[in-house]
Scaffold this motif. Structure first.
Motif, PDB file in Angstrom:
ATOM      1  N   ASP A   1      93.649  67.099 -38.363  1.00  0.00           N
ATOM      2  CA  ASP A   1      94.785  66.530 -37.632  1.00  0.00           C
ATOM      3  C   ASP A   1      95.822  67.633 -37.429  1.00  0.00           C
ATOM      4  O   ASP A   1      95.724  68.705 -38.040  1.00  0.00           O
TER       5      ASP A   1
ATOM      6  N   LYS B   1      99.804  67.714 -37.698  1.00  0.00           N
ATOM      7  CA  LYS B   1     100.851  66.793 -38.149  1.00  0.00           C
ATOM      8  C   LYS B   1     102.227  67.032 -37.517  1.00  0.00           C
ATOM      9  O   LYS B   1     103.023  66.115 -37.390  1.00  0.00           O
TER      10      LYS B   1
ATOM     11  N   ASN C   1      95.027  59.377 -49.124  1.00  0.00           N
ATOM     12  CA  ASN C   1      95.265  58.128 -48.421  1.00  0.00           C
ATOM     13  C   ASN C   1      94.148  57.175 -48.807  1.00  0.00           C
ATOM     14  O   ASN C   1      93.021  57.606 -49.070  1.00  0.00           O
TER      15      ASN C   1
ATOM     16  N   GLY D   1      92.140  57.549 -41.553  1.00  0.00           N
ATOM     17  CA  GLY D   1      93.217  58.304 -40.907  1.00  0.00           C
ATOM     18  C   GLY D   1      93.439  57.826 -39.483  1.00  0.00           C
ATOM     19  O   GLY D   1      92.539  57.299 -38.832  1.00  0.00           O
ATOM     20  N   ASP D   2      94.652  58.024 -39.018  1.00  0.00           N
ATOM     21  CA  ASP D   2      95.007  57.716 -37.646  1.00  0.00           C
ATOM     22  C   ASP D   2      95.739  58.944 -37.120  1.00  0.00           C
ATOM     23  O   ASP D   2      96.829  59.238 -37.613  1.00  0.00           O
ATOM     24  N   PRO D   3      95.184  59.743 -36.232  1.00  0.00           N
ATOM     25  CA  PRO D   3      94.064  59.473 -35.320  1.00  0.00           C
ATOM     26  C   PRO D   3      92.679  60.014 -35.720  1.00  0.00           C
ATOM     27  O   PRO D   3      91.818  60.100 -34.843  1.00  0.00           O
ATOM     28  N   GLU D   4      92.406  60.307 -36.988  1.00  0.00           N
ATOM     29  CA  GLU D   4      91.058  60.741 -37.359  1.00  0.00           C
ATOM     30  C   GLU D   4      90.009  59.699 -36.946  1.00  0.00           C
ATOM     31  O   GLU D   4      88.910  60.036 -36.482  1.00  0.00           O
TER      32      GLU D   4
HETATM   33  N1  GLY Z   1      96.254  61.466 -39.707  1.00  0.00           N
HETATM   34  C1  GLY Z   1      97.306  61.226 -40.603  1.00  0.00           C
HETATM   35  C2  GLY Z   1      97.226  59.993 -41.353  1.00  0.00           C
HETATM   36  O1  GLY Z   1      96.484  59.088 -41.037  1.00  0.00           O
HETATM   37  O2  GLY Z   1      97.916  59.899 -42.359  1.00  0.00           O
END
Ligand code: GLY
Ligand code: AMP
Length: 424
Positions: A214, A216, A287, A291-294
């Motif tokens: 990502d 950030k 986390n 993930g977003d946007p993973e």
């Molecule tokens: N891609 C960052 C997150 O989901 O925390």
């Protein structure tokens, strides 16, 4: 037999999950709560918020939903899985106890220290004066983090003592993150590229996804503020199989073992964020979710039916469930509202998505959008323009070609997603 699914969340991650779930030959009805302007074309958006656990459980009961899948961090940390299980409902994701690994940086840092998992050196403070003295003692650059959840914005990488003092003041005295900043973690600055690891687990076994990256910071060249994430590429040409197996041994396996030793079974998605620093690979954070946007990149690359994978997690049969990936690469470029991650306007009309999706390999995922007769912006991260390609360059070129066709007032995006990986 077809099964009905409730997906909780309304961001780009959930649009990507819904898009992939919809391709399952076994999917029946798909409900998304609350969903967004994109998910409404894949299923039925249900106007219940992600923190309204009892209402969501009532809905799942009433509709006889076969499986509930949760996207965002807040409901996991708040215990949505425990509420659903108490009510005898099938739900995918970590319990409240397991989600602490994301919800409390103080907890996760201590877990890493105890288990010998490589991470930045750190101390935890609840007193401003003591925290500030520690910063003066250690010097800059230094990293200051709110211990609790803060939408990815509670981390300040400070280059000067003034910046550090300001960060501590905002968190501890002005309380801009409320109770999330009562405890702060102050840690050593780590250099090097950052990567995202995803490991899916049924509480007994786990399986690793390919690594992704990502971006950030809000602006090109990794300048500007930290955001939820501005763009992802995957898999990563600069991470070798040997590095992945080292990450698996020393970080992923050790983390699951350390949780088990505390009597915490982690079922769901564990996503450690890592730094490939000059002093070795280190964990930045954990986390307890996709993930977003993973996820937008993973769903474009995943060959296996995701419903099979979610069900195997819930049934404890992940060991027998293959997870296969398409060859090639994927990229996802985030289009954000002007001003994000600070204040931004909402309700602005969006145009060009249909044209963008005519570019070969491109799918546009919605994040902060609503549809009220016309498609409008409703959040900081508005769209994710994803593309697949035989090479990483092809995936990126296609994604950027599609980005150029989309418009909303103030649209902001990074033009250098994947640039470092291509140059490496
Ligand atoms: N891609 C960052 C997150 O989901 O925390
Ligand atoms: P976190 O939420 O802990 O992942 O932090 C958000 C972002 O801040 C990370 O993705 C990194 O880009 C940056 N960051 C966090 N901790 C450090 C550190 N110790 N050294 C350098 N950058 C960091």
């Amino acid at each position: 037999m077809n099964v009905d699914v409730l997906l909780v969340g309304g961001g780009g991650r959930e649009h990507a999950l819904a898009w992939k779930l919809k391709q399952s030959p076994r999917i029946g009805k798909l409900y998304i709560a609350p969903g967004n302007g994109g998910t409404q074309n894949l299923g039925e958006n249900v106007p219940i918020g992600v923190m309204e656990f009892e209402k969501l459980a009532d809905f799942a009961t009433e509709k006889k939903v076969h499986l509930t899948i949760v996207g965002p961090d807040d409901p996991f940390v708040g215990g949505i899985v425990d509420v659903f299980k108490q009510r005898g409902l099938r739900v995918w994701g970590p319990s409240k106890a397991a989600a602490q690994i994301e919800g409390s940086k103080a907890f996760s840092k201590q877990l890493m220290r105890d288990a010998g998992i490589p991470t930045a050196d750190f101390s935890v403070f609840t007193n401003y004066d003591e925290a500030f003295r520690y910063v003066q003692d250690k010097g800059v650059p230094i990293v200051i983090k709110a211990s609790g959840l803060a939408l990815g914005k509670g981390v300040y990488v400070c280059q000067t003592l003034e910046e550090a003092a300001q960060a501590l003041k905002e968190m501890m005295l002005d309380r801009i993150f409320k109770d999330s900043g009562t405890q702060v973690v102050i840690e050593e600055f780590l250099d090097g590229p950052e990567i995202s690891i995803h490991a899916i687990s049924d509480g007994r076994t786990y399986k690793l996804f390919p690594p992704t990256q990502d971006h950030k910071r809000a602006l090109d060249g990794d300048a500007g503020k930290n955001t939820g994430g501005m763009g992802v590429i995957g898999p990563l040409p600069f991470v070798s199989d040997a590095q992945m197996s080292d990450i698996d041994d020393r970080i992923v396996k050790t983390t699951f073992d350390a949780l088990n030793a505390k009597g915490i079974q982690f079922s769901g998605l564990l996503y450690p964020g890592l730094k490939m620093s000059s002093r070795g690979v280190k964990v930045l954070e954990y986390n307890a979710r996709f993930g977003d946007p993973e996820t937008q990149v993973y769903m474009r690359l995943l060959k296996t039916d995701i419903l099979d994978i979610f069900e195997a997690c819930v049934d404890g049969t992940l060991e027998k469930q293959p997870i296969e990936w398409n060859s090639g690469f994927a990229a996802n470029i985030v289009l954000a509202s002007g001003g994000y991650p600070d204040e931004y306007k909402k309700g602005l009309p969006i145009t060009g998505i249909e044209d963008a999706e005519k570019v070969p390999g491109v799918i546009v995922f919605h994040a902060g959008t609503t549809f009220d007769g016309a498609l409008k912006t409703s959040g900081g991260r508005v769209l994710g323009v994803s593309a697949v390609g035989t090479t990483l360059k092809e995936a990126l070129d296609r994604a950027y070609e599609a980005v150029a066709k989309i418009h909303f007032e103030g649209m902001q995006f990074r033009r250098d997603i994947g640039a470092k990986a291509l140059a490496a």
